[in-house]
Design a protein around this motif. Structure first.
Motif, short mmCIF file in Angstrom:
data_model
loop_
_atom_site.label_atom_id
_atom_site.label_comp_id
_atom_site.label_asym_id
_atom_site.label_seq_id
_atom_site.Cartn_x
_atom_site.Cartn_y
_atom_site.Cartn_z
N LEU A 65 0.76 -1.20 -0.04
CA LEU A 65 -0.04 0.07 -0.05
C LEU A 65 0.96 1.44 0.04
O LEU A 65 0.64 2.15 -0.75
CB LEU A 65 -1.01 -0.05 1.22
N ASP A 66 1.94 1.10 0.76
CA ASP A 66 2.89 2.41 0.88
C ASP A 66 3.29 2.66 -0.52
O ASP A 66 3.57 3.83 -1.03
CB ASP A 66 3.83 2.14 1.88
N LEU B 188 -8.32 -11.08 -2.32
CA LEU B 188 -9.50 -10.87 -1.25
C LEU B 188 -9.09 -10.59 0.00
O LEU B 188 -9.54 -9.82 0.69
CB LEU B 188 -10.07 -12.40 -1.27
N VAL B 189 -7.93 -10.98 0.60
CA VAL B 189 -7.53 -10.68 1.62
C VAL B 189 -7.03 -8.99 1.47
O VAL B 189 -7.37 -8.44 2.61
CB VAL B 189 -6.14 -11.46 1.93
N SER B 190 -6.55 -8.69 0.65
CA SER B 190 -6.07 -7.18 0.45
C SER B 190 -7.35 -6.48 0.41
O SER B 190 -7.45 -5.23 1.12
CB SER B 190 -5.60 -7.09 -0.61
N TYR B 191 -8.43 -6.48 -0.23
CA TYR B 191 -9.59 -6.18 -0.44
C TYR B 191 -10.24 -5.91 1.06
O TYR B 191 -10.74 -5.01 1.44
CB TYR B 191 -10.63 -6.70 -1.21
N GLY B 192 -10.34 -7.19 1.77
CA GLY B 192 -10.88 -7.44 3.19
C GLY B 192 -10.20 -6.29 3.97
O GLY B 192 -10.87 -5.73 4.71
N VAL B 193 -8.69 -6.14 4.07
CA VAL B 193 -7.95 -5.51 5.05
C VAL B 193 -8.32 -3.86 4.72
O VAL B 193 -8.64 -3.21 5.57
CB VAL B 193 -6.46 -5.47 4.61
N TYR B 194 -8.49 -3.43 3.51
CA TYR B 194 -8.83 -2.18 3.11
C TYR B 194 -10.08 -1.64 3.24
O TYR B 194 -10.48 -0.62 3.46
CB TYR B 194 -8.47 -2.01 1.56
N ARG B 195 -11.05 -2.71 3.40
CA ARG B 195 -12.44 -2.63 4.04
C ARG B 195 -12.39 -2.48 5.15
O ARG B 195 -13.46 -1.55 5.90
CB ARG B 195 -13.23 -3.64 3.50
N GLN C 253 -4.39 4.70 8.63
CA GLN C 253 -4.14 3.64 9.80
C GLN C 253 -3.22 2.49 9.29
O GLN C 253 -2.42 2.18 10.09
CB GLN C 253 -5.31 3.17 10.27
N ILE C 254 -3.69 1.80 8.39
CA ILE C 254 -2.73 0.59 7.63
C ILE C 254 -1.24 1.07 7.70
O ILE C 254 -0.22 0.35 8.00
CB ILE C 254 -3.34 0.21 6.52
N HIS C 255 -1.22 2.17 7.14
CA HIS C 255 0.16 2.92 6.83
C HIS C 255 0.90 3.04 8.34
O HIS C 255 2.05 2.75 8.49
CB HIS C 255 0.18 4.17 6.04
N ARG C 256 0.19 3.48 9.17
CA ARG C 256 0.83 3.73 10.58
C ARG C 256 0.99 2.46 11.35
O ARG C 256 2.26 2.53 11.84
CB ARG C 256 -0.37 4.68 11.43
N LEU C 257 0.12 1.38 11.05
CA LEU C 257 0.31 0.20 11.68
C LEU C 257 1.37 -0.41 11.27
O LEU C 257 1.94 -1.49 12.10
CB LEU C 257 -1.02 -0.49 11.66
N PRO D 204 -3.02 -8.09 12.62
CA PRO D 204 -3.20 -8.34 13.97
C PRO D 204 -4.31 -7.43 14.66
O PRO D 204 -4.95 -7.64 15.32
CB PRO D 204 -1.64 -8.15 14.76
N TYR D 205 -3.95 -6.00 14.30
CA TYR D 205 -5.00 -5.09 14.84
C TYR D 205 -6.33 -5.27 14.24
O TYR D 205 -7.33 -5.12 15.10
CB TYR D 205 -4.43 -3.65 14.22
N ILE D 206 -6.56 -5.76 13.13
CA ILE D 206 -8.02 -6.14 12.59
C ILE D 206 -8.39 -7.16 13.22
O ILE D 206 -9.56 -7.23 13.67
CB ILE D 206 -7.74 -6.20 10.91
N ALA D 207 -7.72 -8.07 13.55
CA ALA D 207 -8.12 -9.52 14.13
C ALA D 207 -8.38 -9.21 15.54
O ALA D 207 -9.68 -9.43 16.13
CB ALA D 207 -7.08 -10.66 14.43
N ASN D 208 -7.90 -8.28 16.15
CA ASN D 208 -8.08 -7.86 17.66
C ASN D 208 -9.61 -7.00 17.77
O ASN D 208 -10.20 -7.12 18.43
CB ASN D 208 -7.22 -7.01 18.26
N GLN D 209 -9.73 -6.20 16.72
CA GLN D 209 -10.73 -5.30 16.82
C GLN D 209 -12.08 -6.24 16.24
O GLN D 209 -13.04 -6.06 16.68
CB GLN D 209 -10.61 -4.25 15.52
#
Length: 456
Positions: free
Chosen positions: A39-40, A245-252, A258-262, A268-273
């Motif tokens: 993404l970066d 599909l994983v990339s699309y799911g992450v961006y959704r 925030q992805i850039h900062r993480l 792992p942040y998405i999983a916890n949330q």
């Protein structure tokens, strides 16, 4: 010696085993940790998705091109055999030498090192034990591969299924519960180096690497002329679908900024949330299983190259390295030798750096193999092909172009590393000539003794 000649590799791996090895060997930690990096570099979510798609398409063209060669040369050794048949024994040897001495062990060692970090975090072990954890895990997987190839193949199927559980969870959450727009989010205003689409594609190509390793098992796959092309093609297509599909799911699920900062902590942040602390733990287990499965595929396949080279008398201790256990029918000494090289790398070197250095030479051999499709068709214009590369010559031309892109990118970004990789390959030249000469002399001596025995 008579007993050893009667022992052969078991040709009992079916399509599902081959598919599991392709998918399991490609999908390691890349799909989980490279989301932020791609993404970066791409600069926006739309371009990042296109980068994953472009990387997948280039990989498919490479797979379809190699599949035609694999259908004509369904033997143990994969790329090593292809290079030998198309360009001669020296080029075959050098491609195999680079894979068994540096590239393969470095890739396995890198996986072990990253796995050790995850295990330490998961169980709370001190980091000083990471090297022991890495070596221990690699040895355990290696021991599994000393037994019949059915065990390694079964393990590949199990780990592939297990690693798809967290992948499916990320996809489902993003598709049905994500609130962000997966297209159009931009990072240009927060990341100065954003917008380098070519670098983003390069990152995805590395995440797709490993698809060709199933060809090393050509001598152990049922009906390889048919199943090898199918495993390579469908395996890459499945991985491409998973990555998109994983990339699309992450961006959704999370805003692009925030992805850039993480960074590597984004998933792992998405999983916890999404699933709470338990979800984070489950994801960690999924990544651990994913890496173990990837490691298993590499430990299963790279020793087959060493075995094939030893069968031709091209390596030191060839008699030992070409030995097949009479019960398991596996190259146990080649496997042990590969694990010893891996262990030395973990203890005394930076395996990540070594694997990076070899990317250049790997893709040089890829280009030569892709060109080999044209050479084979010219040499054997009337030969019946069980599998032909679709859309020839466009498909191999795209494969060549993608590999040249990697090669040029490596030269521009890491010229000292490129020169170092040349040194690794060049060291193999005197080894080849010395061992080949010694093997010919031993063969001549054996023939002479046999002739004398017949006369007597």
């Amino acid at each position: 010696m008579k007993e050893q000649k009667e022992v052969t590799l078991d040709r009992d791996l079916g399509l599902w085993s081959a598919l599991a090895l392709v998918i399991g060997t490609i999908i390691g930690a890349g799909v989980f940790v490279r989301q932020s990096a791609v993404l970066d570099d791409a600069g926006s979510t739309s371009m990042a998705l296109f980068a994953w798609l472009a990387g997948g398409i280039l990989t498919i063209t490479a797979g379809l091109t190699i599949a035609e060669i694999a259908s004509q040369m369904p033997e143990t050794g994969g790329l090593y055999v292809y290079m030998e048949r198309i360009y001669g024994k020296l080029w075959g040897f050098l491609s195999g030498w680079m894979q068994i001495i540096i590239y393969g062990p470095a890739m396995i060692a890198s996986l072990g090192a990253y796995l050790a970090i995850l295990l330490s975090d998961f169980f709370g072990f001190p980091s000083k034990y990471n090297a022991i954890l890495a070596i221990g895990t690699i040895v355990l997987v290696g021991i599994l591969n000393l037994f019949s190839n059915r065990y390694g193949a079964t393990f590949a199927i199990i780990t592939t299924i297990c690693k798809l559980v967290p992948v499916a969870a990320l996809i489902i959450f993003g598709l049905f519960f994500g609130k962000e727009n997966a297209f159009g989010q931009s990072l240009v205003h927060v990341h100065q180096s954003a917008g380098n689409f070519g670098v983003a594609i390069l990152a995805t190509l590395f995440a797709f690497d490993g698809w060709i390793l199933v060809a090393n098992l050509g001598g152990e796959i049922k009906n390889p002329r048919k199943l090898l092309p199918q495993a390579i093609t469908f395996g890459i297509l499945a991985v491409l679908a998973i990555y998109l599909l994983v990339s699309y799911g992450v961006y959704r699920s999370v805003p692009a900024e925030q992805i850039h900062r993480l960074g590597t902590s984004a998933i792992p942040y998405i999983a916890n949330q999404a699933f709470g602390q338990v979800g984070g733990k489950i994801l960690s287990i999924g990544i651990i299983i994913s890496i173990v499965g990837c490691m298993n595929g590499k430990i299963m396949t790279f020793p087959r190259i060493m075995y094939a080279m030893a069968k031709r008398g091209q390596l030191p201790f060839s008699k030992t390295l070409s030995y097949l256990h009479p019960k398991s029918h596996t190259p146990i000494f080649s496997t042990v030798a590969e694990l010893l090289i891996v262990t030395v790398m973990i203890i005394f070197s930076n395996a990540d750096r070594l694997s990076e250095l070899c990317i250049f030479t790997v893709y040089c051999f890829y280009v030569m193999a892709f060109v080999g499709v044209f050479l084979l068709r010219k040499r054997n214009p009337n030969q019946h092909r069980v599998f032909s590369t679709p859309l020839f010559p466009i498909t191999p031309i795209l494969a060549i172009g993608g590999s040249l892109f990697v090669i040029v990118s490596e030269i521009m970004s890491d010229l000292p590393g490129v020169l170092t990789s040349f040194i690794f390959v060049a060291v193999g030249i005197p080894v080849f000539y010395y061992e080949t000469k010694k093997y010919r002399e031993s063969q001549a001596e054996a023939a002479k003794e046999e002739s004398l025995d017949k006369e007597n």
